[in-house]
Enzyme design. Structure first.
Site, short mmCIF file in Angstrom:
data_model
loop_
_atom_site.label_atom_id
_atom_site.label_comp_id
_atom_site.label_asym_id
_atom_site.label_seq_id
_atom_site.Cartn_x
_atom_site.Cartn_y
_atom_site.Cartn_z
N LYS A 140 30.78 27.12 -10.81
CA LYS A 140 30.64 26.50 -9.75
C LYS A 140 29.09 25.85 -9.46
CE LYS A 140 34.62 28.62 -7.18
NZ LYS A 140 35.42 27.66 -7.64
N SER A 163 36.30 30.87 0.99
CA SER A 163 36.27 29.42 0.52
C SER A 163 37.36 28.68 1.31
CB SER A 163 36.48 29.20 -0.84
OG SER A 163 37.68 29.69 -1.25
N HIS A 182 31.44 32.09 -4.35
CA HIS A 182 31.20 30.82 -3.72
C HIS A 182 29.84 30.85 -3.02
CE1 HIS A 182 35.08 29.24 -3.90
NE2 HIS A 182 35.65 30.53 -3.81
#
Length: 317
Positions: A155, A96, A124
């Protein structure tokens, strides 16, 4: 249990185990798994997330660090370990801070060749990559070759929690021995229900993924055209180089105070000293006007802090 079944299905695995966060799932998952394997050697990528580093440390096993995404170095370490010794390779699929992607196919090739298990952090990438949102491993067609997949619900799925998925025996073993699972509170039903709905939606809807990539590409293009120091990235992560910790924090403060834009400053120890940056992650809902406004705000902040633009630095050279 419904959420765990949904997660197992997302990754094409037999079972999954839910934790209170992605951090805890790495910290507890890696350490518990490695402790249960006699004489386990952990091979860890140099740029792995802190949660993975803590999991490796708490395992108490011998560990070796291979250079970031360097499969040749990883192979050297695997050869030196010998074919008989149990080995666990731990890496991320999408890193990330730089926005680069691991060569998962080559890592799986080495794991199969030298008898190692693979543990891949897809935090991610879940929801954002792959035909059903299974992550980079799904996108690259290697999901079935990865032994343990770890991800987050916080996320792309917009909730809270973390998980691991793999063979039923492996998941049962971690469930039976993991302190970070046994001795803490379970996630509330409302969170589990929301996460289940989000996962089911993103398994069939590609609009969000396509729009996400489009917005990231436009953000990179607009900021680069403005002369801002966009660091190279093949993913939705848009890092903007600053190179000074105090100015990085100040830039973040000015963006929020003067322009109502929140972008986190990334300083040491998250990244190496001298590589401080602002990390921008556009969403599917950042429209052209917002992206253009971001570029204008950044140019004002850059000017105020005396930070170099590409055109100026090229002219100086």
């Amino acid at each position: 249990m419904q959420l765990e079944a949904e997660l197992a299905d997302l990754h094409g695995k037999e079972a999954s185990l839910l934790f209170t966060s992605g951090y805890v799932s790495n910290q507890t998952g890696i350490s518990t798994l490695a402790k249960l394997i006699p004489n386990c050697l952990i091979l860890s990528d140099a740029l792995n997330h802190n949660s993975m580093i803590e999991g490796v440390r708490q395992a108490g096993c011998e560990r070796q660090i291979f250079r970031h995404n360097d499969v040749a170095h990883l192979e050297e370490l695997l050869i030196a370990a010998g074919t008989d010794r149990p080995k666990l390779i731990v890496c991320e699929s999408l890193y990330s801070m730089d926005g680069d992607v691991a060569p998962l196919g080559k890592i799986c090739d080495l794991a199969e060749k030298y008898g190692a298990m693979t543990y891949v952090d897809e935090v991610h990438a879940v929801g954002m990559y792959g035909p059903r949102g299974g992550g980079i491993a799904e996108r690259d067609g290697v999901m079935h070759r990865v032994d343990i997949v770890e991800g987050t619900l916080a996320k792309a799925f917009g909730c809270l929690g973390g998980y691991i998925a793999g063979k039923a025996e492996v998941i049962d073993a971690v469930r039976s021995y993991a302190p970070g699972f046994i001795f803490t509170t379970a996630l509330p039903p409302a969170i589990c229900s929301a996460a289940t709905a989000a996962i089911r939606h993103l398994k069939t809807s590609n609009w969000e993924r396509e729009r996400h990539q489009d917005r990231a590409a436009r953000t990179k293009a607009i900021l680069t055209a403005a002369g801002l120091p966009v660091m190279s990235s093949d993913t939705h992560i848009v890092p903007l180089f600053v190179g000074d910790p105090e100015k990085c924090k100040r830039a973040s403060d000015l963006l929020l105070e003067d322009h109502g834009i929140y972008i986190q400053p990334i300083n040491y120890p998250t990244v190496a000293k001298g590589t401080e940056r602002l990390r921008i992650t556009p969403s599917p809902y950042h429209d052209d006007g917002l992206i253009d406004g971001l570029a204008e705000a950044l140019l004002q902040v850059w000017d105020r802090l005396g930070l170099p633009l590409h055109q100026k630095s090229l002219a100086a050279e």
